[in-house]
Write a protein that holds these residues in place. Structure first.
Motif, mmCIF file in Angstrom:
data_model
loop_
_atom_site.group_PDB
_atom_site.id
_atom_site.type_symbol
_atom_site.label_atom_id
_atom_site.label_comp_id
_atom_site.label_asym_id
_atom_site.label_seq_id
_atom_site.Cartn_x
_atom_site.Cartn_y
_atom_site.Cartn_z
ATOM 1 N N SER A 142 0.869 -1.289 -0.066
ATOM 2 C CA SER A 142 -0.029 0.261 -0.281
ATOM 3 C C SER A 142 0.603 1.335 -0.326
ATOM 4 C CB SER A 142 -0.905 -0.151 1.441
ATOM 5 O OG SER A 142 0.107 0.014 2.291
ATOM 6 N N LYS A 143 0.686 2.403 -0.283
ATOM 7 C CA LYS A 143 1.026 3.108 -0.400
ATOM 8 C C LYS A 143 1.304 4.249 1.222
ATOM 9 C CE LYS A 143 1.509 5.981 -3.535
ATOM 10 N NZ LYS A 143 2.681 6.200 -4.547
ATOM 11 N N ASN A 164 5.217 4.617 1.414
ATOM 12 C CA ASN A 164 6.317 5.660 2.608
ATOM 13 C C ASN A 164 6.841 5.796 3.887
ATOM 14 O OD1 ASN A 164 4.787 7.526 0.616
ATOM 15 N ND2 ASN A 164 2.590 7.531 1.993
ATOM 16 N N VAL A 165 6.440 5.067 4.734
ATOM 17 C CA VAL A 165 6.630 3.873 6.229
ATOM 18 C C VAL A 165 9.014 3.519 5.724
ATOM 19 C CG1 VAL A 165 6.996 2.514 7.450
ATOM 20 C CG2 VAL A 165 5.147 3.769 7.197
ATOM 21 N N LEU A 166 8.436 2.188 4.253
ATOM 22 C CA LEU A 166 10.111 2.322 4.025
ATOM 23 C C LEU A 166 10.832 3.274 3.628
ATOM 24 C CD1 LEU A 166 8.676 -1.296 2.639
ATOM 25 C CD2 LEU A 166 9.662 -0.651 4.420
ATOM 26 N N VAL A 167 9.963 4.268 3.019
ATOM 27 C CA VAL A 167 11.184 5.477 2.322
ATOM 28 C C VAL A 167 11.735 5.938 3.189
ATOM 29 C CG1 VAL A 167 11.292 7.779 0.946
ATOM 30 C CG2 VAL A 167 9.560 5.558 0.255
ATOM 31 N N ARG A 168 10.920 6.209 4.192
ATOM 32 C CA ARG A 168 11.559 7.188 5.967
ATOM 33 C C ARG A 168 12.761 6.820 6.439
ATOM 34 N NH1 ARG A 168 5.711 8.689 5.962
ATOM 35 N NH2 ARG A 168 5.408 7.410 7.605
ATOM 36 N N LEU A 169 11.814 5.334 6.076
ATOM 37 C CA LEU A 169 13.224 4.281 7.509
ATOM 38 C C LEU A 169 14.827 4.567 6.778
ATOM 39 C CD1 LEU A 169 11.260 1.626 8.169
ATOM 40 C CD2 LEU A 169 11.847 2.294 9.919
#
Length: 77
Positions: free
Chosen positions: A64-65, A69-74
């Protein structure tokens, strides 16, 4: 601090970078480090030999989007 580079302790930044990049499922010292992390600061020792490793992130390609987004932030940290 006086040890040669191949036997020195990593800096905090080096450790954070490597813990994100290494394949911890196939890491040869995995059990040692899991035991150290689990027992850090405990008075009574926890036996980890019966522990199993589980995935904590989604393992499918269709995320999901929100997850993306969470993975990109990590990755940015």
């Amino acid at each position: 601090m006086l040890l040669p580079t191949y036997r020195r302790f990593p800096t905090d930044k080096e450790f954070q970078r490597e813990i994100k990049l290494r394949n911890l499922y196939q890491f040869r010292s995995r059990s040692y480090w899991l035991r150290r992390l689990e027992n850090h600061g405990r008075k009574e020792r926890v036996v980890i030999e019966d522990y199993t490793i589980e995935h904590i992130l989604p393992q499918n390609e269709v995320l999901s989007k929100e997850w993306q987004n969470v993975l990109v932030r990590l990755q940015m940290n």
